[in-house]
Design a protein around this motif. Sequence first.
Motif, mmCIF file in Angstrom:
data_model
loop_
_atom_site.group_PDB
_atom_site.id
_atom_site.type_symbol
_atom_site.label_atom_id
_atom_site.label_comp_id
_atom_site.label_asym_id
_atom_site.label_seq_id
_atom_site.Cartn_x
_atom_site.Cartn_y
_atom_site.Cartn_z
ATOM 1 N N SER A 4 0.802 -1.167 0.034
ATOM 2 C CA SER A 4 -0.067 -0.119 0.015
ATOM 3 C C SER A 4 0.868 1.407 -0.114
ATOM 4 C CB SER A 4 -0.842 -0.110 1.315
ATOM 5 O OG SER A 4 -1.532 1.180 1.193
ATOM 6 N N ALA A 5 0.360 2.376 -0.518
ATOM 7 C CA ALA A 5 1.246 3.727 -0.788
ATOM 8 C C ALA A 5 0.643 4.427 0.407
ATOM 9 C CB ALA A 5 0.822 4.330 -2.106
ATOM 10 N N LEU A 6 -0.192 3.780 1.118
ATOM 11 C CA LEU A 6 -0.929 4.850 2.405
ATOM 12 C C LEU A 6 -0.409 4.305 3.619
ATOM 13 C CD1 LEU A 6 -4.504 5.411 0.863
ATOM 14 C CD2 LEU A 6 -2.580 7.086 0.792
ATOM 15 N N THR A 7 -0.190 5.102 4.787
ATOM 16 C CA THR A 7 -0.109 4.831 5.847
ATOM 17 C C THR A 7 -1.360 4.516 6.578
ATOM 18 O OG1 THR A 7 0.039 7.160 6.695
ATOM 19 C CG2 THR A 7 2.024 6.045 6.030
ATOM 20 N N PRO A 8 -1.544 4.092 7.771
ATOM 21 C CA PRO A 8 -2.786 4.004 8.426
ATOM 22 C C PRO A 8 -3.545 5.316 8.443
ATOM 23 C CG PRO A 8 -1.388 2.895 9.654
ATOM 24 C CD PRO A 8 -0.712 3.662 8.694
ATOM 25 N N MET A 9 -5.005 5.158 8.391
ATOM 26 C CA MET A 9 -5.855 6.381 8.353
ATOM 27 C C MET A 9 -5.212 7.632 8.914
ATOM 28 S SD MET A 9 -8.516 7.665 6.526
ATOM 29 C CE MET A 9 -9.191 6.177 6.067
ATOM 30 N N GLY A 58 0.082 11.140 4.264
ATOM 31 C CA GLY A 58 0.428 9.938 4.652
ATOM 32 C C GLY A 58 0.524 9.005 3.593
ATOM 33 N N VAL A 59 0.883 9.632 2.428
ATOM 34 C CA VAL A 59 1.216 8.867 1.215
ATOM 35 C C VAL A 59 2.741 8.770 1.156
ATOM 36 C CG1 VAL A 59 1.337 8.851 -1.411
ATOM 37 C CG2 VAL A 59 -0.721 9.777 -0.107
ATOM 38 N N ILE A 60 3.215 7.136 1.049
ATOM 39 C CA ILE A 60 4.521 6.864 0.921
ATOM 40 C C ILE A 60 5.216 6.918 -0.497
ATOM 41 C CG2 ILE A 60 6.213 5.180 1.563
ATOM 42 C CD1 ILE A 60 4.389 4.293 3.885
ATOM 43 N N PRO A 61 5.560 8.067 -1.077
ATOM 44 C CA PRO A 61 5.847 8.168 -2.546
ATOM 45 C C PRO A 61 6.999 6.773 -3.125
ATOM 46 C CG PRO A 61 7.053 9.770 -1.261
ATOM 47 C CD PRO A 61 5.961 9.249 -0.432
ATOM 48 N N GLU A 62 7.675 6.478 -2.122
ATOM 49 C CA GLU A 62 8.713 5.431 -2.702
ATOM 50 C C GLU A 62 8.008 3.893 -3.007
ATOM 51 O OE1 GLU A 62 10.748 8.281 0.054
ATOM 52 O OE2 GLU A 62 9.002 7.106 0.322
ATOM 53 N N ARG A 63 6.501 3.830 -2.567
ATOM 54 C CA ARG A 63 6.165 2.651 -2.682
ATOM 55 C C ARG A 63 5.346 2.785 -3.824
ATOM 56 N NH1 ARG A 63 3.360 1.005 3.005
ATOM 57 N NH2 ARG A 63 5.416 0.905 4.264
ATOM 58 N N ILE A 64 5.124 3.803 -4.694
ATOM 59 C CA ILE A 64 4.409 3.837 -6.009
ATOM 60 C C ILE A 64 5.202 4.370 -7.163
ATOM 61 C CG2 ILE A 64 2.001 3.403 -5.283
ATOM 62 C CD1 ILE A 64 1.870 6.482 -4.836
ATOM 63 N N ASP A 65 5.034 4.169 -8.303
ATOM 64 C CA ASP A 65 5.911 4.839 -9.493
ATOM 65 C C ASP A 65 5.035 6.075 -9.804
ATOM 66 O OD1 ASP A 65 7.549 5.354 -11.429
ATOM 67 O OD2 ASP A 65 6.814 3.933 -12.676
ATOM 68 N N LEU A 66 5.619 7.421 -9.365
ATOM 69 C CA LEU A 66 4.872 8.658 -9.253
ATOM 70 C C LEU A 66 5.459 9.539 -10.420
ATOM 71 C CD1 LEU A 66 4.328 9.289 -5.517
ATOM 72 C CD2 LEU A 66 2.670 8.845 -7.230
ATOM 73 N N PHE A 67 6.612 9.511 -10.795
ATOM 74 C CA PHE A 67 7.375 10.382 -11.493
ATOM 75 C C PHE A 67 7.759 10.234 -12.763
ATOM 76 C CE2 PHE A 67 8.315 11.142 -7.084
ATOM 77 C CZ PHE A 67 7.629 12.112 -6.603
ATOM 78 N N GLU A 68 7.605 11.330 -13.680
ATOM 79 C CA GLU A 68 8.149 11.148 -15.066
ATOM 80 C C GLU A 68 7.440 10.335 -16.104
ATOM 81 O OE1 GLU A 68 10.299 13.291 -16.613
ATOM 82 O OE2 GLU A 68 10.175 14.372 -14.523
ATOM 83 N N ARG A 69 6.307 10.133 -15.739
ATOM 84 C CA ARG A 69 5.415 8.960 -16.515
ATOM 85 C C ARG A 69 5.359 9.468 -18.067
ATOM 86 N NH1 ARG A 69 0.219 5.920 -16.351
ATOM 87 N NH2 ARG A 69 -0.236 5.665 -18.332
ATOM 88 N N ASP A 70 5.623 8.530 -18.844
ATOM 89 C CA ASP A 70 5.747 9.182 -20.413
ATOM 90 C C ASP A 70 4.262 8.924 -20.838
ATOM 91 O OD1 ASP A 70 5.871 6.416 -19.992
ATOM 92 O OD2 ASP A 70 6.328 6.189 -22.003
ATOM 93 N N ALA A 71 3.936 9.965 -21.912
ATOM 94 C CA ALA A 71 2.680 10.161 -22.300
ATOM 95 C C ALA A 71 2.595 11.034 -23.515
ATOM 96 C CB ALA A 71 1.602 10.747 -21.226
ATOM 97 N N ALA A 72 1.615 10.705 -24.657
ATOM 98 C CA ALA A 72 1.306 11.413 -25.652
ATOM 99 C C ALA A 72 0.895 12.900 -25.470
ATOM 100 C CB ALA A 72 0.877 10.608 -26.988
ATOM 101 N N ARG A 73 1.290 13.857 -26.225
ATOM 102 C CA ARG A 73 0.467 15.096 -26.050
ATOM 103 C C ARG A 73 -0.310 15.304 -27.178
ATOM 104 N NH1 ARG A 73 4.323 19.903 -23.834
ATOM 105 N NH2 ARG A 73 2.018 20.799 -23.884
#
Length: 282
Positions: A4-9, A58-73
């Motif tokens: 989970s990317a989230l800590t407890p509530m 409470g989001v743990i960014p290291e647990r999810i792929d958040l940055f520099e998502r490649d996408a078409a414009r």
Amino acid sequence: MVPSALTPMMDRGTARANLNGFAAHWSPRINEWKVSGKRHTEKSYAQQFWSDLLRCFGVIPERIDLFERDAARATTGRDGYIDLFWSGVVLGEAKSLGRDLDAAFDQALDYLSGGSIGQHEWPNLLVRKTMKPLSPVITEAVRGSQPTDGGHLIVEADEYEGVAADPVAAKYLRPFRMGRELVRGLDRWCLWMADDDFDPADIRCSAVLRERVAACRKFRETSRPSGDAYKLKDIPHLMRPNAKRPLVPYVGIPAVVSETRRYYTAAHFGPEVIVGNQVVHR
């Protein structure tokens, strides 16, 4: 299983404390960049900024792929990289100091419309800072009248009978509401001498008006010369002039309410009700 990317509530109080710490950490750095004219802050600090902000909730960014998502414009058909993307949750675009934030918003929409990100991945909400009304048919909310009087033009509940007993002062009694009175349904009044029915001679004829106006004058005259109160010393019978004071029925909205309230309180008022600067009206 994906962790989970989230800590407890997290409760609101903790989130607010985290955000205060976030602001205390980042504000001095940003102000320093402004003074020094530092540029290209987006590439150098964006990921750290986003990570620190997400941790406030409470989001743990290291647990999810958040940055520099490649996408078409959509506008160019070319591929680019989204600064922050959490599928189905949030998309963020950062710009360096001094850059137009409208460009960041347009760029985010450009990525969402480019075809490489499915609609099931879109965030539910798009949040954009604006200082203008969301609709052209809705009037702008403006701040109420600021007393700047040391409390001498305000009539509290336990003072009302004494002021109302003076027939001259009673002419100028008006219901007065700050945010506290609006939210809690409390009564408060003010001495309002800004309308056409005001007669300057009434101040001399009324002990109540004479004493309160004199006290307001003294408060303003002894205030800091560079402050707003001192600038109003020659009109001690008036609150700060407010050209946008409503003269027709209107809606009063408190500028601040407690985060524990389940809904945001507002109230309908007639033009005889004076709202203070802790209430906005439209």
